[in-house]
Design a protein around this motif. Structure first.
Motif, short mmCIF file in Angstrom:
data_model
loop_
_atom_site.label_atom_id
_atom_site.label_comp_id
_atom_site.label_asym_id
_atom_site.label_seq_id
_atom_site.Cartn_x
_atom_site.Cartn_y
_atom_site.Cartn_z
N CYS A 92 44.34 30.88 5.96
CA CYS A 92 44.99 30.21 7.09
C CYS A 92 46.50 30.15 6.84
CB CYS A 92 44.43 28.80 7.25
SG CYS A 92 45.32 27.84 8.49
N CYS A 95 47.20 25.83 6.78
CA CYS A 95 46.63 24.90 5.79
C CYS A 95 46.12 25.60 4.53
CB CYS A 95 45.50 24.07 6.42
SG CYS A 95 43.96 24.97 6.66
N CYS A 133 41.39 29.49 12.11
CA CYS A 133 40.99 28.60 11.02
C CYS A 133 40.05 27.52 11.56
CB CYS A 133 42.21 27.95 10.39
SG CYS A 133 41.80 26.67 9.18
N SER A 135 39.24 24.70 10.20
CA SER A 135 39.65 23.30 9.98
C SER A 135 40.87 22.91 10.80
CB SER A 135 39.83 22.98 8.49
OG SER A 135 40.43 24.03 7.80
N CYS A 136 41.90 23.79 10.93
CA CYS A 136 43.09 23.34 11.66
C CYS A 136 43.42 24.18 12.90
CB CYS A 136 44.30 23.26 10.73
SG CYS A 136 45.07 24.86 10.41
ZN LIG Z 1 43.98 26.01 8.69
#
Ligand SMILES: [Zn+2]
Length: 503
Positions: A92, A95, A133, A135-136
């Motif tokens: 990513c 992050c 990504c 997660s983010c």
């Molecule tokens: Zn990320």
């Protein structure tokens, strides 16, 4: 293939609660994924599996060796691992979370074929499928090659790696083997030892470890002996559950019980010696307690094979946690390895055969011990309204016998202790338990798979008998003291069944 994720949870929490394995390790510092500690019962179980493995190899004329787990860089350059043993990854851009690119693409698209895709193609594919990504939600970076070996250093600056397999370290000894075996091929050797793989964020608990115990048997063999392998005669009428690659390419996963000789005739195996190795692997897994209905042999598709493999079959075990799990690979490695080490070390790895200088081929059986360990717990679990139990075959159970005094009174404790010592001295793993009601003590042993319990009660003091209780049937029988140890041994070694006693 139905995935029962909850079942995995049942097994994992049993393993933690009852002391089979703990982790990820080190737990008090938050844990690193891919590392587990074997708890006392898991270690006992692993030892038993290793004993089965060791005696199967020894009986098949293999000799055991043990090599260092760290080797200098040149070894892994020669073996092909430095350049070829890698995953494609993407990171990513915001992050820094790392993903396996092939997994992302496969998850995002049903028809995405990864065959022959270059790193740039994969980067394109990720853009095209708008994968971000998880997660983010930011953009992912370019796909790169990520080597799975754990790097270390010898002294100040010599580049070295933790071995990603034991096989390569075995091949380095080839010249020594020739001397030891007085220049007679085939040479059969095996190793049981640690190997390391720096997987990207491994999940799946005991199935994907960064450090694990590997078992690898190798046969150094000339081509003519591969076709003319005397051992094949002994197994030619045995049946194996085969899933060929042709079957898979036609979109089916139909397993066919196939006689070994028929499998050769039909061309499923090219060489009797290789077929014999596949059979040996199957036998080792049977010995580890897996039943035929939970086992199959699956041939690799040509696109699936590792960089060294000419033909490859896997032993797969069916689990209620993850469906079919690949547990063992049987590889026809050709003479790739010895040729490479000859080239890089400048040492001669050839032998004289028919007046010619020939580099021998290698046939290999390779597996980790932790996967069958997990699969065996998975396959052994059973429950009803009353209790849960692990129906390990008695010879594999971590604890083979438990001894209970009916109550914690001195007149019962003393004779129970004598019986406990006697069973322990006879070589069985025994547990003495005096705490709680007898019913609860039985349940506790059931839960960890102890096949037999001995209870000493007041009747024992009068007529010199004890109660012997079996885990699976929960049946009990009174047994004379003087034959108790012998009976338990016969039960553990399956020379006697519990039903024989209750008749
Ligand atoms: Zn990320």
């Amino acid at each position: 293939m139905a995935l029962e994720r909850d079942f995995n949870e049942v097994i994992s929490s049993l393993a933690k609660k009852r002391g089979f394995y703990w982790g990820p390790s080190p737990e008090i510092y938050g844990g690193s994924s891919g590392f587990y500690d074997l708890a006392p019962l898991g270690k006992l179980l692993k030892n038993r599996l290793e004993n089965v493995i060791r005696s199967s190899f020894v009986r098949s004329n293999f000799w055991e060796v043990e090599c260092p787990t760290v080797s200098p860089q040149i070894v892994w350059k020669a073996s092909g691992h430095l350049d070829g043993f890698s995953d494609s990854i993407t990171q990513c851009t915001k992050c820094d979370q790392v993903y396996r690119a092939d997994n992302l693409i496969e998850e995002a698209s049903d028809d995405a074929s990864l065959k022959g895709l270059s790193l740039d193609d994969m980067t394109e594919k990720i853009k095209e499928l708008k994968i971000r990504c998880t997660s983010c939600k930011s953009e992912l970076g370019p796909v790169q090659q990520y080597n799975l070996m754990l790097k270390t250093k010898l002294g100040l600056d010599q580049e070295a790696y933790m071995r990603p397999e034991t096989a390569t370290t075995t091949y380095l000894l080839f010249k020594r083997f020739l001397t030891f075996f007085r220049d007679q091929l085939p040479v059969s050797v095996f190793q049981i030892g640690k190997a390391y793989r720096n997987e990207i964020s491994p999940r799946q608990g005991m199935l994907r470890l960064r450090e694990f115990t590997q078992v690898e048997g190798q046969i150094f063999i000339l081509e003519e002996d591969e076709k003319n392998w005397p051992g094949f005669e002994d197994i030619k009428n045995n049946m194996l559950p085969l899933l060929t690659y042709q079957e898979q390419e036609s979109g089916s996963d139909k397993v066919t019980m196939t006689e070994m000789s028929a499998a050769i005739k039909k061309g499923f195996f090219q060489k009797p010696a290789y077929a014999w190795c596949v059979h040996l692997a199957y036998k080792i897994f049977s010995g580890m307690g897996f039943t035929p209905d939970n086992m199959r042999l699956r041939q690799h598709l040509p696109t699936e094979r590792a960089h060294y493999a000419e033909d490859a079959w896997d032993v797969e075990i069916h689990t209620r946690s993850f469906g079919w799990v690949e547990c063992c690979g049987i590889h026809d490695r050709g003479n790739y390895d010895l040729t490479r080490h000859q080239e890089f070390s400048k040492e001669k790895m050839s032998v004289k055969a028919n007046k010619q200088s020939v580099v021998p081929n290698v046939l290999e059986i390779a597996f980790g011990v932790e996967r069958p360990l997990f699969c065996l717990i998975d396959n052994s679990y059973d429950e009803d309204e009353e209790r849960s139990w692990l129906k390990f075959p008695p010879h594999l159970a971590p604890i083979q016998v438990a001894v209970f005094p009916l109550m914690g009174k001195p007149e019962l404790l003393a004779p129970s202790q004598v019986i406990y010592n006697e069973i322990l001295d006879s070589g069985l793993v025994t547990q003495f338990d005096r705490g709680g009601s007898i019913g609860r003590r039985y349940r506790r042993q059931d839960e960890v798979g102890t096949p037999f319990c001995v209870t000493v009660d007041y009747e024992s003091l009068e007529d010199n008998t004890v109660t012997l209780r079996e885990r699976d049937s929960m049946e009990q029988v009174r047994v004379k003291r003087e034959v108790l140890v012998e009976i338990i041994h016969n039960l553990v070694r399956a020379k006697l069944t519990f039903a024989d006693l209750t008749k």
